[in-house]
Design a protein around this motif. Structure first.
Motif, PDB file in Angstrom:
ATOM      1  N   PHE A  71     160.317 152.857  62.132  1.00  0.00           N
ATOM      2  CA  PHE A  71     159.789 151.430  62.081  1.00  0.00           C
ATOM      3  C   PHE A  71     160.444 151.048  62.793  1.00  0.00           C
ATOM      4  O   PHE A  71     160.586 149.819  62.754  1.00  0.00           O
ATOM      5  CB  PHE A  71     160.349 151.348  60.446  1.00  0.00           C
ATOM      6  N   GLY A  72     161.878 151.810  63.566  1.00  0.00           N
ATOM      7  CA  GLY A  72     162.407 150.978  64.870  1.00  0.00           C
ATOM      8  C   GLY A  72     163.455 150.314  64.106  1.00  0.00           C
ATOM      9  O   GLY A  72     164.220 149.450  64.030  1.00  0.00           O
ATOM     10  N   LYS A  73     164.060 150.363  62.959  1.00  0.00           N
ATOM     11  CA  LYS A  73     164.349 150.496  61.868  1.00  0.00           C
ATOM     12  C   LYS A  73     166.104 150.044  62.055  1.00  0.00           C
ATOM     13  O   LYS A  73     166.152 151.432  61.999  1.00  0.00           O
ATOM     14  CB  LYS A  73     164.009 150.020  60.531  1.00  0.00           C
ATOM     15  N   MET A  74     166.796 149.592  62.294  1.00  0.00           N
ATOM     16  CA  MET A  74     168.261 149.185  62.902  1.00  0.00           C
ATOM     17  C   MET A  74     169.397 149.402  61.251  1.00  0.00           C
ATOM     18  O   MET A  74     168.645 149.138  59.654  1.00  0.00           O
ATOM     19  CB  MET A  74     168.503 148.586  62.863  1.00  0.00           C
ATOM     20  N   PRO A  75     170.178 150.634  61.386  1.00  0.00           N
ATOM     21  CA  PRO A  75     170.690 150.788  59.566  1.00  0.00           C
ATOM     22  C   PRO A  75     171.547 149.817  59.275  1.00  0.00           C
ATOM     23  O   PRO A  75     172.111 148.538  60.195  1.00  0.00           O
ATOM     24  CB  PRO A  75     172.037 151.824  60.446  1.00  0.00           C
ATOM     25  N   VAL A  83     175.447 156.395  62.796  1.00  0.00           N
ATOM     26  CA  VAL A  83     174.019 156.416  62.392  1.00  0.00           C
ATOM     27  C   VAL A  83     174.329 156.196  64.147  1.00  0.00           C
ATOM     28  O   VAL A  83     173.503 157.340  64.902  1.00  0.00           O
ATOM     29  CB  VAL A  83     173.964 155.421  62.506  1.00  0.00           C
ATOM     30  N   ARG A  84     175.385 155.942  65.347  1.00  0.00           N
ATOM     31  CA  ARG A  84     175.596 155.410  66.499  1.00  0.00           C
ATOM     32  C   ARG A  84     175.985 157.112  67.140  1.00  0.00           C
ATOM     33  O   ARG A  84     175.265 157.421  68.532  1.00  0.00           O
ATOM     34  CB  ARG A  84     176.611 154.320  67.116  1.00  0.00           C
ATOM     35  N   GLU A  85     177.174 157.697  66.597  1.00  0.00           N
ATOM     36  CA  GLU A  85     177.115 158.858  65.987  1.00  0.00           C
ATOM     37  C   GLU A  85     176.100 160.167  67.082  1.00  0.00           C
ATOM     38  O   GLU A  85     175.686 161.299  67.892  1.00  0.00           O
ATOM     39  CB  GLU A  85     178.092 159.680  66.047  1.00  0.00           C
ATOM     40  N   TYR A  86     175.470 160.193  65.767  1.00  0.00           N
ATOM     41  CA  TYR A  86     174.143 160.835  65.622  1.00  0.00           C
ATOM     42  C   TYR A  86     173.067 160.619  66.765  1.00  0.00           C
ATOM     43  O   TYR A  86     172.805 161.252  66.938  1.00  0.00           O
ATOM     44  CB  TYR A  86     173.534 160.264  64.114  1.00  0.00           C
ATOM     45  N   ALA A  87     173.220 158.883  66.741  1.00  0.00           N
ATOM     46  CA  ALA A  87     172.473 159.326  68.461  1.00  0.00           C
ATOM     47  C   ALA A  87     172.754 159.742  69.570  1.00  0.00           C
ATOM     48  O   ALA A  87     171.247 160.115  70.273  1.00  0.00           O
ATOM     49  CB  ALA A  87     171.606 157.902  68.533  1.00  0.00           C
ATOM     50  N   LEU A  98     170.762 150.468  71.417  1.00  0.00           N
ATOM     51  CA  LEU A  98     171.198 149.063  70.226  1.00  0.00           C
ATOM     52  C   LEU A  98     171.585 149.086  69.041  1.00  0.00           C
ATOM     53  O   LEU A  98     171.879 148.338  68.824  1.00  0.00           O
ATOM     54  CB  LEU A  98     169.107 149.548  69.475  1.00  0.00           C
ATOM     55  N   LEU A  99     172.505 149.488  69.515  1.00  0.00           N
ATOM     56  CA  LEU A  99     174.126 150.086  68.607  1.00  0.00           C
ATOM     57  C   LEU A  99     175.346 150.154  69.385  1.00  0.00           C
ATOM     58  O   LEU A  99     176.169 151.135  69.266  1.00  0.00           O
ATOM     59  CB  LEU A  99     173.931 151.308  67.342  1.00  0.00           C
TER      60      LEU A  99
END
Length: 221
Positions: A71-75, A83-87, A98-99
């Motif tokens: 959905f393009g939803k941010m955490p 989440v940034r590490e996983y990205a 975006l993070l």
């Protein structure tokens, strides 16, 4: 062999023990990512005993990656760093960009604008911490229009029966802004990290409308 494996349109995943289901198109949305390479047959993917495709990361963090792909939803702010590490790990540059590293700080600043008297709450909590008799404590917040249902305070009663281990705050606000008590709790949690104080129990809310909430903290380093 890589390149010959046919993945189903609906993919069952075992992500660090958490079972998730998503579409193949979601996993391969960004062709240059590791996920796209894994689920297009370019990299091997292990299956567990039930046939689910295994990804060896924390499922509670990975679900936010999936929500971005879907959905393009941010955490939420408290998950942004993970989440940034996983990205970065999965090569999802679209999410990583975006993070920014100060994503949590940015969102915290936005919420503080909705609570113009936040600093008074923060100063009060700082003073109260000095008088704590335990390294574990709660912050309990209630709004002035608290409903009669009360909040789910079972954890408070069981784990922190002494009043010296509970910091009580009354949340006030203007008619234009009515933030939930959990907003104040999360702002405090963010600032308490700088004092090496961390949450080790998520907030509980009033079962009716969220007009009351509590969060458990640990002052141990």
């Amino acid at each position: 062999m890589p390149g010959e494996w046919k993945f189903p349109d609906v993919v069952d995943l075992n992500v660090g023990g958490r079972h998730l289901t998503t579409s193949l198109s979601t996993l391969t949305k960004y062709p240059d990512s590791m996920l796209a390479a894994m689920f297009s047959g370019k990299q091997p993917v292990t299956q567990d005993k039930d046939g689910r495709y295994f990804i060896d990361v924390d499922g509670d963090v990975f679900v936010h990656v999936l929500n971005f792909l879907r959905f393009g939803k941010m955490p939420p702010p408290e998950r942004a760093s993970g989440v940034r590490e996983y990205a970065e790990y999965f090569g999802l540059q679209e999410l990583k960009e975006l993070l920014p590293k100060d994503f949590e700080k940015v969102l915290s600043g936005i919420w503080k604008m909705k609570l113009p008297n936040y600093q008074s709450y923060w100063k009060g909590v700082e003073r109260e911490i000095l008088n704590l008799s335990s390294k574990y404590f709660y912050i309990y917040v209630s709004a002035p229009d608290a409903c009669s249902a009360g909040s789910r305070r079972r954890t408070l009663v069981l784990q922190a029966p002494g009043s010296s281990n509970i910091i009580n705050l009354d949340l006030s606000y203007t008619d234009d802004e009515r933030p939930r008590p959990t907003v104040l709790l999360n702002l405090l949690a963010n600032d308490l990290k700088n004092l090496n104080i961390f949450t080790d129990y998520h907030e509980t809310e009033c079962v009716q409308c969220g007009c009351k909430a509590a969060m458990h903290y640990n002052t141990a380093s």
